[in-house]
Motif scaffolding. Structure first.
Motif, PDB file in Angstrom:
ATOM      1  N   GLY A 124      -7.316  -7.982  -0.507  1.00 33.79           N
ATOM      2  CA  GLY A 124      -6.550  -7.424   0.610  1.00 33.79           C
ATOM      3  C   GLY A 124      -6.797  -8.177   1.912  1.00 33.79           C
ATOM      4  O   GLY A 124      -5.858  -8.489   2.650  1.00 33.79           O
ATOM      5  N   THR A 140     -13.542  -6.149  -4.999  1.00 34.42           N
ATOM      6  CA  THR A 140     -12.546  -7.180  -5.301  1.00 34.42           C
ATOM      7  C   THR A 140     -11.219  -6.869  -4.631  1.00 34.42           C
ATOM      8  O   THR A 140     -10.580  -7.760  -4.046  1.00 34.42           O
ATOM      9  CB  THR A 140     -12.348  -7.293  -6.826  1.00 34.42           C
ATOM     10  OG1 THR A 140     -13.611  -7.559  -7.445  1.00 34.42           O
ATOM     11  CG2 THR A 140     -11.372  -8.389  -7.176  1.00 34.42           C
ATOM     12  N   VAL A 141     -10.793  -5.620  -4.668  1.00 30.67           N
ATOM     13  CA  VAL A 141      -9.533  -5.220  -4.019  1.00 30.67           C
ATOM     14  C   VAL A 141      -9.632  -5.434  -2.507  1.00 30.67           C
ATOM     15  O   VAL A 141      -8.682  -5.914  -1.869  1.00 30.67           O
ATOM     16  CB  VAL A 141      -9.184  -3.759  -4.368  1.00 30.67           C
ATOM     17  CG1 VAL A 141      -8.087  -3.220  -3.481  1.00 30.67           C
ATOM     18  CG2 VAL A 141      -8.787  -3.657  -5.829  1.00 30.67           C
ATOM     19  N   PHE A 189     -14.762  -3.384  -8.647  1.00 25.49           N
ATOM     20  CA  PHE A 189     -13.301  -3.451  -8.527  1.00 25.49           C
ATOM     21  C   PHE A 189     -12.858  -3.157  -7.093  1.00 25.49           C
ATOM     22  O   PHE A 189     -11.976  -3.822  -6.557  1.00 25.49           O
ATOM     23  CB  PHE A 189     -12.636  -2.475  -9.513  1.00 25.49           C
ATOM     24  CG  PHE A 189     -11.145  -2.458  -9.421  1.00 25.49           C
ATOM     25  CD1 PHE A 189     -10.397  -3.511  -9.939  1.00 25.49           C
ATOM     26  CD2 PHE A 189     -10.481  -1.406  -8.817  1.00 25.49           C
ATOM     27  CE1 PHE A 189      -9.022  -3.512  -9.844  1.00 25.49           C
ATOM     28  CE2 PHE A 189      -9.108  -1.388  -8.728  1.00 25.49           C
ATOM     29  CZ  PHE A 189      -8.376  -2.445  -9.243  1.00 25.49           C
TER      30      PHE A 189
END
Length: 133
Positions: free
Chosen positions: A109, A104-105, A101
């Motif tokens: 971003g 992925t962030v 996660f």
């Protein structure tokens, strides 16, 4: 290393895709090759450069994670790829998905930053900005 190729290929495509009418206009006004490059080719290649930069931001993240998977961390127990590997070995699934996660962030971003960044640098000379007027 993986992230430089989209930038180079897109920028080369941008440098070669200048409107022939504008090239003829510059020749008609007796602009030398240096002036044509600085005033015509480079500004027309900027959208292509930023497109390659947008693609490369995601590829750089993927390359960093894959590089850490393959090469390891050099004895240090750090990095998100290290956490994914250790979590897989220890069957700690929540920690593995937390690391995924976070990657992925970071990717989303970087993409958002690359999408918002070029708008302030391109000015009003591009076709996309001219259509908005």
């Amino acid at each position: 290393m993986v992230a430089i190729f989209p930038i180079i290929s897109n920028t080369t495509l941008g440098l070669r895709s200048v409107d022939p009418g504008l090239i003829n206009l510059f020749r008609m006004n007796r602009a030398d090759a240096c002036r044509r490059c600085v005033r015509l080719r480079i500004p027309s290649a900027l959208p292509y450069f930023f497109g390659g930069l947008r693609i490369s931001s995601g590829l750089a993240l993927i390359g960093a994670v894959v590089g850490e998977f393959v090469a390891g961390t050099g004895g240090r127990g750090s990095g998100l790829a290290y956490e994914i590997l250790q979590s897989g070995f220890q069957l700690d699934i929540p920690r593995m998905f937390a690391a995924l996660f976070l990657i992925t962030v970071a990717g989303v971003g970087l993409f958002v930053i690359m999408v918002d960044c070029p708008g302030s640098h391109l000015g009003n000379g591009t076709k996309a900005n001219r259509n908005r007027l």
